[in-house]
Design a protein around this motif. Sequence first.
Motif, PDB file in Angstrom:
ATOM      1  N   ILE A   1      -4.978 -31.639  12.173  1.00 12.33           N
ATOM      2  CA  ILE A   1      -4.127 -30.960  10.912  1.00 12.33           C
ATOM      3  C   ILE A   1      -3.735 -31.952   9.914  1.00 12.33           C
ATOM      4  CG2 ILE A   1      -3.573 -29.118  12.200  1.00 12.33           C
ATOM      5  CD1 ILE A   1      -0.877 -30.095  12.654  1.00 12.33           C
ATOM      6  N   GLY A   2      -3.569 -31.755   8.765  1.00  7.77           N
ATOM      7  CA  GLY A   2      -2.889 -32.593   7.632  1.00  7.77           C
ATOM      8  C   GLY A   2      -3.009 -32.037   6.336  1.00  7.77           C
ATOM      9  N   GLY A   3      -2.718 -33.310   5.255  1.00  2.00           N
ATOM     10  CA  GLY A   3      -3.015 -32.713   4.057  1.00  2.00           C
ATOM     11  C   GLY A   3      -3.004 -33.959   3.160  1.00  2.00           C
ATOM     12  N   GLY A   4      -2.241 -33.823   2.135  1.00  2.00           N
ATOM     13  CA  GLY A   4      -2.538 -35.053   1.015  1.00  2.00           C
ATOM     14  C   GLY A   4      -3.901 -34.801   0.076  1.00  2.00           C
ATOM     15  N   ALA A   5      -4.652 -35.741   0.176  1.00  2.00           N
ATOM     16  CA  ALA A   5      -5.892 -35.687  -0.131  1.00  2.00           C
ATOM     17  C   ALA A   5      -6.783 -34.737   0.094  1.00  2.00           C
ATOM     18  CB  ALA A   5      -6.604 -37.295  -0.624  1.00  2.00           C
ATOM     19  N   ALA A   6      -7.673 -34.195  -0.645  1.00  2.00           N
ATOM     20  CA  ALA A   6      -8.723 -33.104  -0.076  1.00  2.00           C
ATOM     21  C   ALA A   6      -9.232 -33.565   0.968  1.00  2.00           C
ATOM     22  CB  ALA A   6      -9.490 -32.633  -1.300  1.00  2.00           C
ATOM     23  N   CYS A   7     -10.249 -32.883   1.751  1.00  2.00           N
ATOM     24  CA  CYS A   7     -10.626 -33.497   2.809  1.00  2.00           C
ATOM     25  C   CYS A   7     -12.191 -33.019   2.646  1.00  2.00           C
ATOM     26  CB  CYS A   7     -10.513 -32.846   4.045  1.00  2.00           C
ATOM     27  SG  CYS A   7     -11.347 -33.291   5.607  1.00  2.00           S
ATOM     28  N   PRO A   8     -13.239 -33.990   2.280  1.00  2.00           N
ATOM     29  CA  PRO A   8     -14.480 -33.535   1.995  1.00  2.00           C
ATOM     30  C   PRO A   8     -15.255 -32.754   3.150  1.00  2.00           C
ATOM     31  CG  PRO A   8     -14.127 -35.944   1.572  1.00  2.00           C
ATOM     32  CD  PRO A   8     -12.881 -35.286   2.212  1.00  2.00           C
TER      33      PRO A   8
ATOM     34  N   ASN B   1     -14.727 -25.849   3.249  1.00  2.00           N
ATOM     35  CA  ASN B   1     -14.938 -25.938   1.831  1.00  2.00           C
ATOM     36  C   ASN B   1     -13.600 -25.391   1.029  1.00  2.00           C
ATOM     37  OD1 ASN B   1     -17.852 -26.384   1.390  1.00  2.00           O
ATOM     38  ND2 ASN B   1     -18.005 -24.921   3.135  1.00  2.00           N
ATOM     39  N   SER B   2     -12.287 -25.289   1.761  1.00  2.00           N
ATOM     40  CA  SER B   2     -11.371 -25.050   0.951  1.00  2.00           C
ATOM     41  C   SER B   2     -10.105 -25.564   1.604  1.00  2.00           C
ATOM     42  CB  SER B   2     -11.219 -23.389   1.092  1.00  2.00           C
ATOM     43  OG  SER B   2     -10.427 -23.070   2.342  1.00  2.00           O
ATOM     44  N   ALA B   3      -8.982 -25.546   1.169  1.00  2.00           N
ATOM     45  CA  ALA B   3      -7.585 -26.153   1.859  1.00  2.00           C
ATOM     46  C   ALA B   3      -6.646 -24.950   2.176  1.00  2.00           C
ATOM     47  CB  ALA B   3      -7.119 -27.155   0.658  1.00  2.00           C
ATOM     48  N   GLY B   4      -7.365 -23.618   2.477  1.00  2.00           N
ATOM     49  CA  GLY B   4      -6.480 -22.653   2.671  1.00  2.00           C
ATOM     50  C   GLY B   4      -5.955 -21.787   1.734  1.00  2.00           C
ATOM     51  N   ARG B   5      -5.048 -20.898   2.228  1.00  2.00           N
ATOM     52  CA  ARG B   5      -4.645 -19.931   1.234  1.00  2.00           C
ATOM     53  C   ARG B   5      -2.937 -20.276   1.136  1.00  2.00           C
ATOM     54  NH1 ARG B   5      -2.538 -15.101   3.229  1.00  2.00           N
ATOM     55  NH2 ARG B   5      -3.072 -14.806   5.649  1.00  2.00           N
ATOM     56  N   PRO B   6      -2.444 -19.872   0.156  1.00  2.00           N
ATOM     57  CA  PRO B   6      -1.047 -20.083  -0.135  1.00  2.00           C
ATOM     58  C   PRO B   6       0.036 -19.500   0.913  1.00  2.00           C
ATOM     59  CG  PRO B   6      -1.764 -19.287  -2.283  1.00  2.00           C
ATOM     60  CD  PRO B   6      -2.786 -19.037  -1.388  1.00  2.00           C
ATOM     61  N   ILE B   7       0.868 -20.320   1.518  1.00  2.00           N
ATOM     62  CA  ILE B   7       2.070 -19.901   2.419  1.00  2.00           C
ATOM     63  C   ILE B   7       2.775 -18.937   1.870  1.00  2.00           C
ATOM     64  CG2 ILE B   7       1.563 -22.023   3.639  1.00  2.00           C
ATOM     65  CD1 ILE B   7       4.498 -22.471   2.704  1.00  2.00           C
ATOM     66  N   PRO B   8       3.278 -18.054   2.558  1.00  2.00           N
ATOM     67  CA  PRO B   8       4.199 -17.086   2.326  1.00  2.00           C
ATOM     68  C   PRO B   8       5.364 -17.708   1.456  1.00  2.00           C
ATOM     69  CG  PRO B   8       3.855 -16.564   4.672  1.00  2.00           C
ATOM     70  CD  PRO B   8       3.339 -17.772   4.095  1.00  2.00           C
TER      71      PRO B   8
ATOM     72  N   HIS C   1      -7.372 -28.033   7.530  1.00  2.00           N
ATOM     73  CA  HIS C   1      -6.739 -28.840   6.406  1.00  2.00           C
ATOM     74  C   HIS C   1      -5.598 -28.147   5.615  1.00  2.00           C
ATOM     75  CE1 HIS C   1      -6.461 -32.900   4.580  1.00  2.00           C
ATOM     76  NE2 HIS C   1      -6.903 -32.566   3.349  1.00  2.00           N
ATOM     77  N   ALA C   2      -4.686 -28.727   4.881  1.00  4.06           N
ATOM     78  CA  ALA C   2      -3.514 -28.062   3.891  1.00  4.06           C
ATOM     79  C   ALA C   2      -3.740 -28.721   2.588  1.00  4.06           C
ATOM     80  CB  ALA C   2      -2.143 -28.254   4.586  1.00  4.06           C
ATOM     81  N   TYR C   3      -2.959 -28.167   1.708  1.00  2.00           N
ATOM     82  CA  TYR C   3      -2.748 -28.711   0.458  1.00  2.00           C
ATOM     83  C   TYR C   3      -1.255 -28.717   0.107  1.00  2.00           C
ATOM     84  CZ  TYR C   3      -2.438 -28.880  -4.872  1.00  2.00           C
ATOM     85  OH  TYR C   3      -2.157 -29.297  -5.892  1.00  2.00           O
ATOM     86  N   GLY C   4      -0.891 -29.608   0.049  1.00  2.00           N
ATOM     87  CA  GLY C   4       0.548 -30.025  -0.466  1.00  2.00           C
ATOM     88  C   GLY C   4       0.851 -31.391  -1.140  1.00  2.00           C
ATOM     89  N   MET C   5       2.109 -31.677  -1.577  1.00  2.25           N
ATOM     90  CA  MET C   5       2.503 -32.736  -2.158  1.00  2.25           C
ATOM     91  C   MET C   5       4.148 -32.931  -2.087  1.00  2.25           C
ATOM     92  SD  MET C   5       2.585 -31.461  -6.075  1.00  2.25           S
ATOM     93  CE  MET C   5       0.638 -30.939  -5.957  1.00  2.25           C
ATOM     94  N   THR C   6       4.512 -34.074  -2.322  1.00  2.00           N
ATOM     95  CA  THR C   6       6.166 -34.306  -2.078  1.00  2.00           C
ATOM     96  C   THR C   6       6.913 -33.232  -2.787  1.00  2.00           C
ATOM     97  OG1 THR C   6       5.623 -36.624  -2.202  1.00  2.00           O
ATOM     98  CG2 THR C   6       7.757 -35.994  -2.346  1.00  2.00           C
ATOM     99  N   GLU C   7       6.396 -32.839  -4.074  1.00  6.08           N
ATOM    100  CA  GLU C   7       7.222 -31.731  -4.864  1.00  6.08           C
ATOM    101  C   GLU C   7       7.168 -30.450  -4.260  1.00  6.08           C
ATOM    102  OE1 GLU C   7       6.035 -34.863  -7.858  1.00  6.08           O
ATOM    103  OE2 GLU C   7       4.923 -34.200  -5.946  1.00  6.08           O
ATOM    104  N   ALA C   8       6.133 -30.044  -3.391  1.00  2.52           N
ATOM    105  CA  ALA C   8       6.061 -28.874  -2.606  1.00  2.52           C
ATOM    106  C   ALA C   8       5.054 -28.931  -1.312  1.00  2.52           C
ATOM    107  CB  ALA C   8       5.055 -27.794  -3.737  1.00  2.52           C
ATOM    108  N   PRO C   9       5.889 -29.277  -0.211  1.00  5.23           N
ATOM    109  CA  PRO C   9       5.015 -29.311   0.697  1.00  5.23           C
ATOM    110  C   PRO C   9       4.286 -28.040   1.416  1.00  5.23           C
ATOM    111  CG  PRO C   9       7.331 -30.217   1.113  1.00  5.23           C
ATOM    112  CD  PRO C   9       7.134 -29.333  -0.248  1.00  5.23           C
ATOM    113  N   MET C  10       3.129 -28.335   1.841  1.00  6.03           N
ATOM    114  CA  MET C  10       2.495 -27.161   2.364  1.00  6.03           C
ATOM    115  C   MET C  10       2.015 -25.876   1.514  1.00  6.03           C
ATOM    116  SD  MET C  10       2.328 -28.919   4.916  1.00  6.03           S
ATOM    117  CE  MET C  10       3.378 -30.062   5.882  1.00  6.03           C
TER     118      MET C  10
END
Length: 495
Positions: free
Chosen positions: A274-281, A322-329, A298-307
């Motif tokens: 599991i992880g995040g940061g840069a996109a995973c090819p 082929n994706s980084a998932g869908r928005p968390i609640p 994989h996940a998509y997040g950043m310091t300003e908005a984790p997860m």
Amino acid sequence: MTAGTIAGLLDECAADRPQRPLLRDVEGHSLTVSDVAALTSAAAQWLWDAGIRPGMTVAWQMPATVNAAIVMLGLARMPVVQAPVLHLYRLREVRSAVEVANADILLVDESTASDAPQMPTVTVPPDLLARLETVTATAHPEFDGPAPTDPRWVYFTSGTTGRPKGVRHTDATLLRAARGYVSHLGVGSHPKELGTIAFPIAHVGGMVYLACALLGDFPVLLVPKVTAENLPRLIAEHEVTVTGASTAFYQMLNTAQMSAPTADLLMPSLRMLIGGGAACPPEVHRQVREHLRVPVVHAYGMTEAPMICVSEFTDSEEQLANSAGRPIPGSEVRISAGGEIELRGENLTPGYTDREQWQHARTEDGWFRSGDRGHLRPDGRIVVTGRTKDLIIRKGENVAPDELENELLAHPLVDEIAVLGQPDELRGELVCAVVRRSPRHRDVTLDELCTFLDERGLMKQKWPERLVVVDEFPLTGLGKVAKSELARQIAGGTS
């Protein structure tokens, strides 16, 4: 768990399941939830005795150790702002960080003390836990009252001038990210679940992941120093089930498995990365499934908005790759007319320490401009296609580094690659491929890369015009390739 603050969550878990393990070090020593609750209460007293008072901003710089986790959670009990500083920072970066945070005091340990700037500094002793056993916590009326929405955290992210941005967070924003991560990933559902913090605990993911461990009821192994040699061994010895950080982290484990003298799994206990940061090819997803025999979730997040968006453990192989998932609640995502990802929601920072920077970062209707390019799929999942500033413009044609990196990772002589643009008088920018040298095979040539892309049907305008082979990539604190530093390093090199 219903607590609104991090300290409240810890105490709620300690009351509910006091003997459950929570923190483990690489030697195998373990602390239960009740141990951690008691030690962090004592740590708050120890910090008070060291001179920390309500209203202060407290910076701290330590690697991912149990001591660091106890200090961080101890500060979370106090009405102070804490500013975690990556232990990888040297004097210049530390000085910039404490200036941006307007820190009153800096906590260090033996490994980071030499990089402390001239300011009030307290050294956390190696035997902190033993000392805390003798501390009697005193009731401080001043400690009561911090609200979940008070900005009590400052994290740092790179700025365009080299000076970091200070990103504020609240207990509420960090806990929202943690709850979304746990619900999408299902961490804690395995009967012998054991996670890791094998990345800098001072990263925003450090506190979020500790909150995940409390919410998901599973312990974490703290790894202060990660190398390609020691990490697979630690994962196997401790029977870690879930680990990760970034794409570079996945590739490191994958390379270790591919280089092993046996076909047996080096880390048989692993059930997912599991992880995040840069996109995973997608190619990395495929390689991990082939060699480690586990999925990358994989996940998509950043310091300003984790997860922001998180893949789900129930997603199909196609969705995961082929994706980084869908928005968390509580997290909202939209795509601007120019293809930039814009955000708002309960996991979003309330602002930068520099108000003017925060104003520039938002749209007129209050959404945060992420600086990332991407699009939303019909199934609600997000595809991150790269940073807007990383886009290469060659003779007026847009070249996406992510596309080339994914294609070239499939080349048998490429283990790790970064594609970036370099200034060129004739073309505006040229496409440069930087390949990390592999111990498993000879170096690839530029002609071989171009022939490979030709065979895969990519137009010639996207082919790299320069190839640089390096021994190591410079990495960010979370293990992403630091492309700006890489570009600086190879600027004077030869093809």
